[in-house]
Design a protein around this motif. Structure first.
Motif, mmCIF file in Angstrom:
data_model
loop_
_atom_site.group_PDB
_atom_site.id
_atom_site.type_symbol
_atom_site.label_atom_id
_atom_site.label_comp_id
_atom_site.label_asym_id
_atom_site.label_seq_id
_atom_site.Cartn_x
_atom_site.Cartn_y
_atom_site.Cartn_z
ATOM 1 N N LEU A 166 0.832 -1.196 0.000
ATOM 2 C CA LEU A 166 0.000 0.000 0.000
ATOM 3 C C LEU A 166 0.875 1.258 0.000
ATOM 4 C CD1 LEU A 166 -3.093 0.466 0.098
ATOM 5 C CD2 LEU A 166 -2.837 0.881 2.555
ATOM 6 N N ILE A 167 1.981 1.192 0.726
ATOM 7 C CA ILE A 167 2.925 2.312 0.762
ATOM 8 C C ILE A 167 3.698 2.406 -0.549
ATOM 9 C CG2 ILE A 167 4.987 3.219 1.916
ATOM 10 C CD1 ILE A 167 3.973 1.842 4.494
ATOM 11 N N ASP A 168 4.195 1.264 -1.012
ATOM 12 C CA ASP A 168 5.050 1.245 -2.202
ATOM 13 C C ASP A 168 4.335 1.769 -3.445
ATOM 14 O OD1 ASP A 168 7.123 0.189 -0.725
ATOM 15 O OD2 ASP A 168 6.717 -1.893 -1.303
ATOM 16 N N PHE A 169 3.055 1.491 -3.556
ATOM 17 C CA PHE A 169 2.330 1.855 -4.772
ATOM 18 C C PHE A 169 1.424 3.076 -4.583
ATOM 19 C CE2 PHE A 169 3.347 -2.663 -5.285
ATOM 20 C CZ PHE A 169 4.024 -2.615 -6.491
ATOM 21 N N SER A 170 1.606 3.761 -3.457
ATOM 22 C CA SER A 170 0.787 4.947 -3.210
ATOM 23 C C SER A 170 1.277 6.129 -4.040
ATOM 24 C CB SER A 170 0.823 5.327 -1.727
ATOM 25 O OG SER A 170 0.140 6.541 -1.512
ATOM 26 N N LYS A 177 6.241 6.997 2.290
ATOM 27 C CA LYS A 177 7.239 6.169 2.973
ATOM 28 C C LYS A 177 7.437 6.596 4.425
ATOM 29 C CE LYS A 177 9.781 4.332 -0.963
ATOM 30 N NZ LYS A 177 9.215 2.982 -0.693
ATOM 31 N N ASP A 178 6.920 7.775 4.806
ATOM 32 C CA ASP A 178 6.943 8.164 6.219
ATOM 33 C C ASP A 178 6.082 7.253 7.077
ATOM 34 O OD1 ASP A 178 8.657 10.233 5.721
ATOM 35 O OD2 ASP A 178 7.178 11.836 5.973
ATOM 36 N N LEU A 179 5.268 6.421 6.442
ATOM 37 C CA LEU A 179 4.394 5.494 7.166
ATOM 38 C C LEU A 179 5.078 4.155 7.450
ATOM 39 C CD1 LEU A 179 1.157 6.230 5.118
ATOM 40 C CD2 LEU A 179 1.530 6.804 7.534
ATOM 41 N N GLU A 180 6.308 4.006 7.004
ATOM 42 C CA GLU A 180 7.041 2.765 7.245
ATOM 43 C C GLU A 180 7.601 2.733 8.662
ATOM 44 O OE1 GLU A 180 8.631 1.774 2.728
ATOM 45 O OE2 GLU A 180 9.960 2.842 4.112
ATOM 46 N N GLY A 181 8.134 1.575 9.048
ATOM 47 C CA GLY A 181 8.865 1.450 10.298
ATOM 48 C C GLY A 181 8.180 0.641 11.377
ATOM 49 N N GLY A 182 6.879 0.383 11.221
ATOM 50 C CA GLY A 182 6.157 -0.354 12.249
ATOM 51 C C GLY A 182 4.771 0.213 12.426
ATOM 52 N N PRO A 183 4.078 -0.182 13.501
ATOM 53 C CA PRO A 183 2.711 0.289 13.696
ATOM 54 C C PRO A 183 2.655 1.809 13.804
ATOM 55 C CG PRO A 183 3.495 -0.949 15.614
ATOM 56 C CD PRO A 183 4.539 -1.077 14.579
ATOM 57 N N ALA A 184 1.630 2.395 13.206
ATOM 58 C CA ALA A 184 1.436 3.841 13.215
ATOM 59 C C ALA A 184 0.376 4.206 14.250
ATOM 60 C CB ALA A 184 1.011 4.323 11.828
ATOM 61 N N PHE A 185 0.362 5.474 14.644
ATOM 62 C CA PHE A 185 -0.669 5.973 15.549
ATOM 63 C C PHE A 185 -1.787 6.565 14.715
ATOM 64 C CE2 PHE A 185 -2.791 9.206 18.084
ATOM 65 C CZ PHE A 185 -3.012 8.542 19.280
ATOM 66 N N ALA A 186 -3.005 6.071 14.929
ATOM 67 C CA ALA A 186 -4.147 6.481 14.115
ATOM 68 C C ALA A 186 -5.242 7.049 15.006
ATOM 69 C CB ALA A 186 -4.688 5.289 13.322
#
Length: 248
Positions: free
Chosen positions: A75-79, A85-94
């Motif tokens: 989802l990140i790669d093809f966005s 790519k700032d959304l990479e690294g692990g779980p995000a806060f939503a």
């Protein structure tokens, strides 16, 4: 006890506002969240967000519901969204998107109950959040207002700024006029009891944190990100001292 687990299905867009410019993302249930990624804002910031959301909830503050969002790598790669790519690294806060809400403006302050204004002022000093400034000339308030839900508190990623002086937190705070109320010992006692009750849940709160947010090296307990959880707890415990209650 676990935090809500969310899975992203569509990255809608990126905010044009704020230093960290969060993303608007739709989850599997078709709900939209405002999302901050680990690679975008860092581990300490996401830890602050979760701790403040939980403490705020325990204080009865109107903090939007939140969850830990998994964002599939494809989802990140093809966005096509800039900076995905700032959304990479692990779980995000939503944080749940508040529909039809706008940033609180100065004339709307009078719409907020005095007791809620007081609690927000105390909360921001407690967690060292200096990002709630508003005057007649404008500011960065990180408060939303909607006719349906009233006030909502958002964006606590800069909280636990250990080097920030309390005077800086209070200067031009949107609810700074309430500071004089804490000279009244009954008012102060009510807030002390509320903070004490909220902090009693500390162990439950920190159990919600993903280990990926806490350590530089997940295999090394001595590699805890600064400020550490013990440092954060020590900061929060200062409400037991009279000096804390000088809010003017």
């Amino acid at each position: 006890m676990t935090a809500s687990r969310l899975k992203a299905v569509e990255i809608l867009r990126r905010s044009e506002q704020g230093l960290c410019r969060p993303f608007f993302i739709r989850d599997e249930k078709n709900d939209v969240y405002v999302v901050k990624g680990l690679d975008g804002v860092g581990k300490a910031a996401l830890t602050s967000e979760l701790i403040c959301a939980e403490l705020g909830k325990r204080l009865g503050l109107p903090v939007p519901s939140y969850g830990l969002m998994q964002i599939p790598q494809p989802l990140i790669d093809f966005s096509a969204v800039d900076g995905a790519k700032d959304l990479e690294g692990g779980p995000a806060f939503a944080s749940r998107l508040i529909e039809n809400a706008t940033t609180l403006i100065y004339p709307q302050i009078s719409h907020v109950a005095n007791t809620l204004q007081q609690r927000v002022l105390v909360f921001d000093k407690w967690v060292k959040n200096g990002d709630r400034r508003l005057t007649e000339l404008g500011g960065n308030v990180n408060l939303l207002w909607s006719s349906d839900e009233g006030l909502s508190l958002i964006d606590h990623n800069v909280s636990f700024s250990m080097d920030t002086q309390d005077d800086e937190i209070l200067e031009n705070h949107v609810f700074s006029d309430q500071g004089r109320c804490f000279d009244d010992m009954m008012t102060r006692a009510e807030h002390i009891a509320a903070l004490d009750t909220a902090l009693a849940g500390w162990d439950s709160i920190i159990s919600l944190l993903p280990e990926a947010w806490i350590y530089r090296d997940p295999w090394d307990d001595d590699s805890e990100i600064s400020p550490t959880l013990d440092e954060r707890l020590e900061l929060l415990q200062r409400f037991n001292h009279d000096d804390f209650w000088r809010l003017t």
